[in-house]
Scaffold this motif. Structure first.
Motif, PDB file in Angstrom:
ATOM      1  N   PRO A 249      17.143  24.671 -16.148  1.00  0.00           N
ATOM      2  CA  PRO A 249      18.547  25.086 -15.992  1.00  0.00           C
ATOM      3  C   PRO A 249      18.764  26.566 -16.313  1.00  0.00           C
ATOM      4  CG  PRO A 249      18.430  22.971 -17.098  1.00  0.00           C
ATOM      5  CD  PRO A 249      17.018  23.494 -17.029  1.00  0.00           C
ATOM      6  N   LEU A 250      18.041  27.085 -17.318  1.00  0.00           N
ATOM      7  CA  LEU A 250      18.177  28.496 -17.659  1.00  0.00           C
ATOM      8  C   LEU A 250      17.585  29.379 -16.564  1.00  0.00           C
ATOM      9  CD1 LEU A 250      19.066  30.659 -19.596  1.00  0.00           C
ATOM     10  CD2 LEU A 250      16.962  30.325 -20.904  1.00  0.00           C
ATOM     11  N   LEU A 251      16.452  28.974 -15.989  1.00  0.00           N
ATOM     12  CA  LEU A 251      15.881  29.712 -14.874  1.00  0.00           C
ATOM     13  C   LEU A 251      16.864  29.762 -13.705  1.00  0.00           C
ATOM     14  CD1 LEU A 251      12.211  28.343 -14.856  1.00  0.00           C
ATOM     15  CD2 LEU A 251      12.913  30.669 -15.403  1.00  0.00           C
ATOM     16  N   ALA A 252      17.522  28.625 -13.449  1.00  0.00           N
ATOM     17  CA  ALA A 252      18.510  28.583 -12.373  1.00  0.00           C
ATOM     18  C   ALA A 252      19.687  29.498 -12.682  1.00  0.00           C
ATOM     19  CB  ALA A 252      18.989  27.148 -12.164  1.00  0.00           C
ATOM     20  N   LYS A 253      20.115  29.516 -13.939  1.00  0.00           N
ATOM     21  CA  LYS A 253      21.233  30.375 -14.329  1.00  0.00           C
ATOM     22  C   LYS A 253      20.888  31.845 -14.140  1.00  0.00           C
ATOM     23  CE  LYS A 253      24.158  31.623 -18.278  1.00  0.00           C
ATOM     24  NZ  LYS A 253      24.442  31.376 -19.720  1.00  0.00           N
ATOM     25  N   TRP A 254      19.666  32.244 -14.542  1.00  0.00           N
ATOM     26  CA  TRP A 254      19.247  33.634 -14.374  1.00  0.00           C
ATOM     27  C   TRP A 254      19.167  34.010 -12.896  1.00  0.00           C
ATOM     28  CZ3 TRP A 254      20.346  36.466 -18.085  1.00  0.00           C
ATOM     29  CH2 TRP A 254      20.009  36.192 -19.404  1.00  0.00           C
ATOM     30  N   ALA A 255      18.911  33.022 -12.039  1.00  0.00           N
ATOM     31  CA  ALA A 255      18.839  33.285 -10.597  1.00  0.00           C
ATOM     32  C   ALA A 255      20.217  33.303  -9.946  1.00  0.00           C
ATOM     33  CB  ALA A 255      17.959  32.236  -9.917  1.00  0.00           C
ATOM     34  N   GLY A 256      21.265  33.054 -10.739  1.00  0.00           N
ATOM     35  CA  GLY A 256      22.622  33.143 -10.214  1.00  0.00           C
ATOM     36  C   GLY A 256      23.281  31.820  -9.895  1.00  0.00           C
ATOM     37  N   PHE A 257      22.617  30.701 -10.215  1.00  0.00           N
ATOM     38  CA  PHE A 257      23.188  29.374  -9.952  1.00  0.00           C
ATOM     39  C   PHE A 257      23.799  28.856 -11.250  1.00  0.00           C
ATOM     40  CE2 PHE A 257      19.588  30.000  -7.071  1.00  0.00           C
ATOM     41  CZ  PHE A 257      20.205  29.800  -5.844  1.00  0.00           C
TER      42      PHE A 257
ATOM     43  N   GLY B 299      19.591  15.259 -16.331  1.00  0.00           N
ATOM     44  CA  GLY B 299      19.786  13.965 -16.969  1.00  0.00           C
ATOM     45  C   GLY B 299      19.946  14.112 -18.474  1.00  0.00           C
ATOM     46  N   TRP B 300      20.718  13.208 -19.049  1.00  0.00           N
ATOM     47  CA  TRP B 300      20.911  13.173 -20.504  1.00  0.00           C
ATOM     48  C   TRP B 300      20.533  11.789 -20.999  1.00  0.00           C
ATOM     49  CZ3 TRP B 300      26.352  13.154 -23.242  1.00  0.00           C
ATOM     50  CH2 TRP B 300      26.157  13.022 -24.634  1.00  0.00           C
ATOM     51  N   LYS B 301      19.410  11.712 -21.711  1.00  0.00           N
ATOM     52  CA  LYS B 301      18.967  10.438 -22.279  1.00  0.00           C
ATOM     53  C   LYS B 301      19.753  10.188 -23.573  1.00  0.00           C
ATOM     54  CE  LYS B 301      14.904  12.224 -22.150  1.00  0.00           C
ATOM     55  NZ  LYS B 301      13.462  12.547 -22.263  1.00  0.00           N
ATOM     56  N   LYS B 302      20.989   9.741 -23.400  1.00  0.00           N
ATOM     57  CA  LYS B 302      21.898   9.600 -24.541  1.00  0.00           C
ATOM     58  C   LYS B 302      21.378   8.587 -25.538  1.00  0.00           C
ATOM     59  CE  LYS B 302      26.862   9.347 -25.466  1.00  0.00           C
ATOM     60  NZ  LYS B 302      28.209   9.179 -24.852  1.00  0.00           N
ATOM     61  N   GLU B 303      20.817   7.498 -25.057  1.00  0.00           N
ATOM     62  CA  GLU B 303      20.220   6.485 -25.917  1.00  0.00           C
ATOM     63  C   GLU B 303      18.721   6.441 -25.648  1.00  0.00           C
ATOM     64  OE1 GLU B 303      22.121   2.728 -25.596  1.00  0.00           O
ATOM     65  OE2 GLU B 303      24.140   3.538 -25.846  1.00  0.00           O
ATOM     66  N   ARG B 304      17.988   7.186 -26.462  1.00  0.00           N
ATOM     67  CA  ARG B 304      16.554   7.313 -26.231  1.00  0.00           C
ATOM     68  C   ARG B 304      15.790   6.148 -26.824  1.00  0.00           C
ATOM     69  NH1 ARG B 304      14.132  13.267 -26.944  1.00  0.00           N
ATOM     70  NH2 ARG B 304      12.346  12.008 -26.324  1.00  0.00           N
ATOM     71  N   LYS B 305      14.685   5.794 -26.163  1.00  0.00           N
ATOM     72  CA  LYS B 305      13.813   4.712 -26.609  1.00  0.00           C
ATOM     73  C   LYS B 305      12.562   5.256 -27.285  1.00  0.00           C
ATOM     74  CE  LYS B 305      16.600   1.779 -24.666  1.00  0.00           C
ATOM     75  NZ  LYS B 305      17.472   0.904 -25.477  1.00  0.00           N
TER      76      LYS B 305
ATOM     77  N   PHE C  66      17.803  19.269 -22.496  1.00  0.00           N
ATOM     78  CA  PHE C  66      17.129  20.194 -21.589  1.00  0.00           C
ATOM     79  C   PHE C  66      15.781  19.663 -21.145  1.00  0.00           C
ATOM     80  CE2 PHE C  66      20.244  22.938 -23.500  1.00  0.00           C
ATOM     81  CZ  PHE C  66      20.516  23.893 -22.540  1.00  0.00           C
ATOM     82  N   ASN C  67      15.167  18.813 -21.962  1.00  0.00           N
ATOM     83  CA  ASN C  67      13.796  18.394 -21.699  1.00  0.00           C
ATOM     84  C   ASN C  67      13.701  17.124 -20.857  1.00  0.00           C
ATOM     85  OD1 ASN C  67      11.015  19.027 -22.103  1.00  0.00           O
ATOM     86  ND2 ASN C  67      10.855  17.328 -23.554  1.00  0.00           N
ATOM     87  N   CYS C  68      14.826  16.577 -20.440  1.00  0.00           N
ATOM     88  CA  CYS C  68      14.797  15.364 -19.627  1.00  0.00           C
ATOM     89  C   CYS C  68      14.116  15.658 -18.293  1.00  0.00           C
ATOM     90  CB  CYS C  68      16.219  14.854 -19.393  1.00  0.00           C
ATOM     91  SG  CYS C  68      16.300  13.357 -18.387  1.00  0.00           S
ATOM     92  N   GLY C  69      13.138  14.829 -17.928  1.00  0.00           N
ATOM     93  CA  GLY C  69      12.408  15.064 -16.679  1.00  0.00           C
ATOM     94  C   GLY C  69      13.197  14.706 -15.445  1.00  0.00           C
ATOM     95  N   LEU C  70      14.268  13.949 -15.606  1.00  0.00           N
ATOM     96  CA  LEU C  70      15.072  13.497 -14.468  1.00  0.00           C
ATOM     97  C   LEU C  70      16.160  14.517 -14.183  1.00  0.00           C
ATOM     98  CD1 LEU C  70      15.356  11.172 -12.465  1.00  0.00           C
ATOM     99  CD2 LEU C  70      16.861  10.029 -14.112  1.00  0.00           C
ATOM    100  N   LYS C  71      15.964  15.293 -13.128  1.00  0.00           N
ATOM    101  CA  LYS C  71      16.913  16.340 -12.743  1.00  0.00           C
ATOM    102  C   LYS C  71      17.018  16.399 -11.223  1.00  0.00           C
ATOM    103  CE  LYS C  71      16.382  19.573 -16.655  1.00  0.00           C
ATOM    104  NZ  LYS C  71      15.462  18.795 -17.504  1.00  0.00           N
TER     105      LYS C  71
END
Length: 317
Positions: free
Chosen positions: A178-186, A119-125, A152-157
Motif C-alpha cells: 500500500p505504501l508503494l502504491a501511495k508513493w506512485a500516486g495511488f 484485507g484485515w484479519k480482524k480475528e486471527r487464528k 499491512f501484512n495480510c496476503g489477501l489484497k
C-alpha cells in the motif's frame, strides 16, 4: 480478463489442489473470467509436479518456477509482470486466505473506485506470539506511512491493474505494497475485513525476524520515497546543521578561553574542556554527511531513470 490471482508459494503441495479447486468454484459461480498465476518460490517438496498436474486439468492455471528460493516479494513481482487481469488479487497458498473473499475485493476495485484494497484479519487464528508483534508493527507502519490500515501484512489484497504495473516489489517490500502504491500516486486505498482460517497443512515459513526486516524495509521506503531523487536535501541539511552546531560550540569555547586569559583567570588548556572534542566530532560528522549527500547526488544524477515519472493522462490539442 476480469481477474488475475497471483499466489506465491513455497512447499505447499498439500494445499494446492484444494486451493485451486476452491478458486475455480468461486469464479464460476460469479461468472468471472480469470487466470491464476502460481509462483513456485523454489519449493523442495512435490509442489511443482502437483502444479503441472493441476495445470493440465485446469486451463485457467499458469505457473512460474524459480530455480531456488528468493522470497515472497520476488515471487509477487514476477507474478505481477505476467498478470493480464483488470484486477489483480494476491493471496497465500496455505488456505488461511479464503477465495470466497475474491468477488467482494473485485467489486471494491471496479465499482467502489479503490486503487488498492487490503484485507484485515480482524480475528486471527495465530498464536499470541505472532499477533502481538504484528499489531505493534502495524501501529508503527500506520503512523509512519499515514495510511489508515489495520493489517499491512495480510496476503489477501486486490489492486487495479495500473497500480501493479507502476510499482516494483523487491527485497521484502511485499509488506508495504500500500505504501508503494501511495508513493506512485495511488491514494485511494481501502480495507476489507476478511476471514482468517486456521492453517490446515504444513507450517508457517516466516519467523520473528520478519518484524525486524519489516521495520528496516519501512525506513528504506520512507527514505527512497522522499529523498531518492534528491539525497542532498537530507544529508546536506543534516551535515550543515551538525557543522554549524559544532562550529558555534567551538567559537564559544574559544571565546571563553580568550576571556579567561584577558581577565587573569586560572589558565586551562582548551583540550581540558570535553565540549571541545564534542564540537570537533560534530563538525567532522557534519562534513562527512555533507560529502555523503554530494556523492549520493552524483549517483542519483547518473541514474538512467532519474527523469522517469508516472503519467496518468495527457491532453494534447
Amino acid at each position: 480478463m476480469d481477474i488475475s490471482v497471483v499466489v506465491p508459494l513455497f512447499n505447499e503441495e498439500e494445499s494446492l489442489p484444494e486451493l485451486t479447486a476452491w478458486i475455480d468454484r468461486v469464479m464460476q459461480s460469479h461468472n468471472l473470467s480469470y487466470e491464476v498465476w502460481l509462483v513456485d518460490d523454489g519449493s523442495t517438496d512435490n509442489s511443482w509436479p502437483v502444479i503441472q498436474r493441476l495445470a493440465r486439468e485446469n486451463e485457467h492455471l499458469r505457473a512460474v518456477k524459480f530455480q531456488r528460493n528468493y522470497g515472497k516479494s520476488p515471487a509477487l513481482n514476477v507474478g505481477f509482470r505476467h498478470a493480464n487481469g483488470d484486477v489483480i488479487i494476491t493471496m497465500d497458498a496455505d488456505l488461511q486466505d479464503s477465495p470466497d473473499e475474491i468477488p467482494a475485493l473485485y467489486r471494491m476495485i471496479t465499482q467502489d473506485g479503490y486503487d488498492v484494497v487490503s484485507g484485515w484479519k480482524k480475528e486471527r487464528k495465530d498464536p499470541i506470539g505472532k499477533t502481538l508483534p504484528s499489531k505493534f508493527f502495524n501501529f508503527v507502519t500506520r503512523k509512519v506511512s499515514g495510511i489508515e490500515l489495520h493489517d499491512f501484512n495480510c496476503g489477501l489484497k486486490s489492486y487495479r491493474r495500473n497500480v501493479i504495473k507502476s510499482i516494483e516489489v523487491y527485497g521484502d517490500m511485499h509488506r508495504h505494497m500500500p505504501l508503494l502504491a501511495k508513493w506512485a500516486g495511488f491514494r485511494n486505498i481501502g480495507e476489507k475485513v476478511v476471514v482468517h482460517r486456521e492453517r490446515k497443512y504444513g507450517y508457517s515459513k516466516f519467523g520473528i525476524s520478519r518484524l525486524i526486516t519489516g521495520f528496516l524495509d519501512l525506513l528504506t521506503l520512507m527514505f527512497v520515497g522522499k529523498f531518492g531523487k534528491r539525497p542532498m536535501h537530507l544529508f546536506g541539511t543534516l551535515g550543515t546543521v551538525m557543522f554549524v552546531i559544532g562550529f558555534i560550540t567551538a567559537l564559544y569555547i574559544g571565546g571563553a578561553k580568550i576571556y579567561a586569559l584577558t581577565n587573569n583567570m586560572p589558565k586551562t588548556l582548551v583540550t581540558d574542556n570535553p565540549w571541545f572534542f564534542i564540537s570537533l566530532t560534530t563538525m567532522i560528522m557534519g562534513t562527512l554527511l555533507f560529502v555523503t549527500g554530494f556523492l549520493a547526488e552524483l549517483v542519483a544524477r547518473s541514474n538512467p531513470d532519474r527523469n522517469h515519472y508516472l503519467v496518468e493522462t495527457v491532453l494534447d490539442a
